[in-house]
Enzyme design. Structure first.
Site, mmCIF file in Angstrom:
data_model
loop_
_atom_site.group_PDB
_atom_site.id
_atom_site.type_symbol
_atom_site.label_atom_id
_atom_site.label_comp_id
_atom_site.label_asym_id
_atom_site.label_seq_id
_atom_site.Cartn_x
_atom_site.Cartn_y
_atom_site.Cartn_z
ATOM 1 C CG ASP A 165 8.493 85.902 -1.261
ATOM 2 O OD1 ASP A 165 9.417 86.547 -0.756
ATOM 3 O OD2 ASP A 165 7.307 86.290 -1.253
ATOM 4 C CD GLU B 45 10.965 85.716 3.180
ATOM 5 O OE1 GLU B 45 9.921 85.423 2.595
ATOM 6 O OE2 GLU B 45 11.173 86.848 3.666
HETATM 7 C C1 NOJ Z 1 9.606 88.489 1.303
HETATM 8 C C2 NOJ Z 1 10.452 89.251 0.336
HETATM 9 O O1 NOJ Z 1 11.799 89.040 0.629
HETATM 10 C C3 NOJ Z 1 10.031 90.698 0.469
HETATM 11 O O2 NOJ Z 1 10.908 91.558 -0.205
HETATM 12 C C4 NOJ Z 1 8.615 90.822 -0.032
HETATM 13 O O3 NOJ Z 1 8.170 92.144 0.153
HETATM 14 C C5 NOJ Z 1 7.684 89.855 0.713
HETATM 15 N N1 NOJ Z 1 8.244 88.545 0.881
HETATM 16 C C6 NOJ Z 1 6.387 89.701 -0.022
HETATM 17 O O4 NOJ Z 1 6.578 88.956 -1.193
#
Ligand code: NOJ
Ligand code: CA
Length: 567
Positions: A231, A291
């Site tokens: 993430d 991500e």
């Molecule tokens: C990316 C995640 O996909 C999202 O859902 C989240 O709110 C943020 N990162 C913070 O962790």
């Protein structure tokens, strides 16, 4: 700057556990042609709150996921990425983790995970967990200790700084609104949070943090997790000199000035952290998915690592920002292909408007959903589906601020309605609550579930679901779709996206009419070493082309798709 290091004891541990069943689960490193396992796999993102509820509390859970492994297998899924299901106060629906080595009670227990992992293995489905690397919950014992005093053992596990007089240390903004600095009355300093104040950023410059985080991945690998989706990797590091981010004209939905996250995103140190995580992953044949929000292909490329020693699968999230347009996709895939890396194809996730709505024109959304599937499931690379996309699930945004569950929707209303709309329960059938729960679902289900659901679509040969199934079956078995080169065709065609996936002595021809009018496409494949004058149909949306198509001219219906084999 202190350097990122990986625990030296890892190598020894690998020897000790080499015969454990969990590790054995992942030892099929590659196929006979030495493709790493993830290159031929199809991934599927599950938002665990919303997939299947096993106990009637209205919230999906691990047992619910386990109960649907047969469905996933039939669909053609090889690995599921489960969004965070660790203990969490749920301020950001699990992206605020208070214990990295357990399962939140709402989702089940570690024993439930073990069962899911074991049954997944029996189904040929690997489990990918979501690792929130940038921050923890403010309830995590690490942060509880860190904020207890300036001399606390874990004080330096987070980013603490002095203010400037009565102001925060600098102008950095949280992406979820307001200053990125939170004043702590007890210890009279500010801590840094790129997301909510309840999500303090870890200090990745501290080797103890690096060891703890790398060790966490190892703990899960040993338990049978086959990899992680990492993430928010872009935001792992900030400028130690705290330089102000440049301010841009305009405001965001929260009323904050727009800024360029120059000193809070994509710092070079990120790559050191990724290399460390990769070193651990490699010892378990695990995959790291990123991500990775990037502006261009060159930027995306850096995440693979200069020596292919960082992420095996940084997501191409640029696709999610593109319009439904043949020339735009063609140009993008040309760049992706020339980068030489293994693409990771994504058209939806739990943070963005569903693909059915985003690419759809309001009139032909089902056909466009099939076009998108045809495209990203026949391109070179590994696709990651978002649950429900395969049945044409649609966004169901809250209509009133008081109904919003995602905090950013309450903060940014009405410009930002939050992410509830793309996180609605999976639509299994046309019964009450779409078969998701016997209780009250945590999030509202759109009325369209009556027709867009697994059970009904499974019976309809023309459904989006059966289109996905057929495409996935094809890409699992066709050598050209698995490994063939990507060769764009008819590059000046403004409406039809066409390409070959070429293996030795054989190719798959894909033609997708991305317009609402019929189009005739003409191919000359002699230059590609293909002598045949007709293609043998593999899959099409058109009954007129069921058996074969002439290469010299294929007449495509509006949004029609043709996929055929040529020699
Ligand atoms: C990316 C995640 O996909 C999202 O859902 C989240 O709110 C943020 N990162 C913070 O962790
Ligand atoms: Ca439940």
């Amino acid at each position: 700057m202190r350097h990122v290091r990986v625990s030296g004891i890892l190598i020894g541990i690998v020897f000790l556990i080499a015969s454990s069943p969990a590790l054995r689960a992942q030892t099929a490193a590659s196929d006979s042609q030495a493709h790493p396992w993830y290159q031929h796999a199809v991934f599927y993102e599950i938002y665990p709150r919303s997939f299947m509820d096993s106990n009637g509390d209205g919230i999906g859970d691990l047992k619910g996921i386990t109960s649907q492994l047969d469905y996933l297998k039939t669909l053609g899924i090889d690995a599921i990425w489960i969004a965070p299901c660790f203990p969490s106060p749920q301020v950001d629906f699990g992206y605020d983790v208070s214990d990295y080595q357990n399962i939140d009670k709402m989702y089940g227990t570690l024993a439930d995970f073990d069962k899911l992992q074991k049954l997944g293995q029996d189904h040929g489905i690997k489990i990918i967990f979501d690792f929130v690397v940038n921050h923890t919950s403010d309830q995590h014992p690490w942060f509880v200790d860190s904020r207890s005093s300036r001399t606390a053992d874990k004080r330096d596990w987070y980013v603490w700084r002095e203010g400037k007089g009565t102001n925060p240390p600098n102008n950095w903004l949280a992406v979820f609104g307001g200053s990125a600095w939170q004043w702590d009355e007890k210890t009279k300093q500010y801590y840094y949070h790129y997301f909510y104040p309840q999500q303090p950023d870890l200090n990745w410059r501290n080797p103890a943090v690096v060891r703890a985080m790398n060790g966490t991945t190892e703990w899960w690998y040993r338990r049978g997790v086959a990899g992680f989706r990492l993430d928010a990797v872009d935001s792992l590091f900030e400028d130690p000199n705290l330089q102000d981010d440049p301010v841009l004209p305009g405001q965001n939905a929260y009323g904050d000035p727009l800024v360029e996250h120059k000193y809070t995103q994509k710092l070079p140190e990120v790559h050191l952290a990724l290399k460390g995580l990769r070193t651990v992953a490699d010892q378990y044949n695990a995959v790291l998915i990123g991500e990775t929000w990037t502006d261009n292909v060159a930027q995306l490329r850096t995440y693979y690592g200069s020596a292919h020693d960082e992420l095996q699968m940084p997501m191409d999230l640029m696709l999610t920002k593109m319009k439904f347009s043949a020339p735009a996709f063609r140009e993008h895939f040309k760049q992706v292909d020339s980068s030489g890396e293994w693409p990771v194809l994504v058209i939806g996730n739990h943070d963005i408007l569903r693909s059915w709505n985003r690419y759809g024109d309001g009139q032909h959304n089902d056909q466009i959903a099939k076009d998108m599937a045809a495209m990203y499931l026949t391109l070179r690379g590994t696709p990651i589906l978002y649950y429900g996309e395969e049945i044409g699930m649609q966004n169901n945004d809250p209509q009133r601020r008081e109904d919003v569950k995602d905090p950013i929707g309450r903060l940014g209303w009405p410009k930002e309605k939050g992410r509830d709309g793309e996180r609605t329960p999976m639509q299994w059938n046309d019964e009450p609550n779409a078969g998701f729960t016997t209780g009250i679902p945590w999030n509202a289900i759109p009325v369209t579930y009556k027709t867009y659901n697994v059970e009904d679509e499974a019976k309809d040969p023309n459904s989006i679901l059966n289109w996905y199934k057929a495409l996935l079956a094809l890409r699992h078995t066709d050598p050209a779709l698995l490994d063939g080169a990507y060769i764009p065709l008819n590059e000046s065609d403004a409406e039809v996206l066409s390409y070959l996936r070429k293996a030795s002595g054989y190719a798959v021809l894909v033609a997708i009419n991305m317009s609402a009018v019929p189009r005739a496409v003409h191919f000359d494949l002699a230059r590609q070493g293909i002598a045949a004058t007709s293609a043998k149909t593999l899959l099409t949306t058109q009954s007129s082309l069921k058996e074969k198509a002439s290469i010299a001219q294929i007449s495509l219906e509006p949004y029609g798709v043709y996929i055929g084999a040529v020699k």
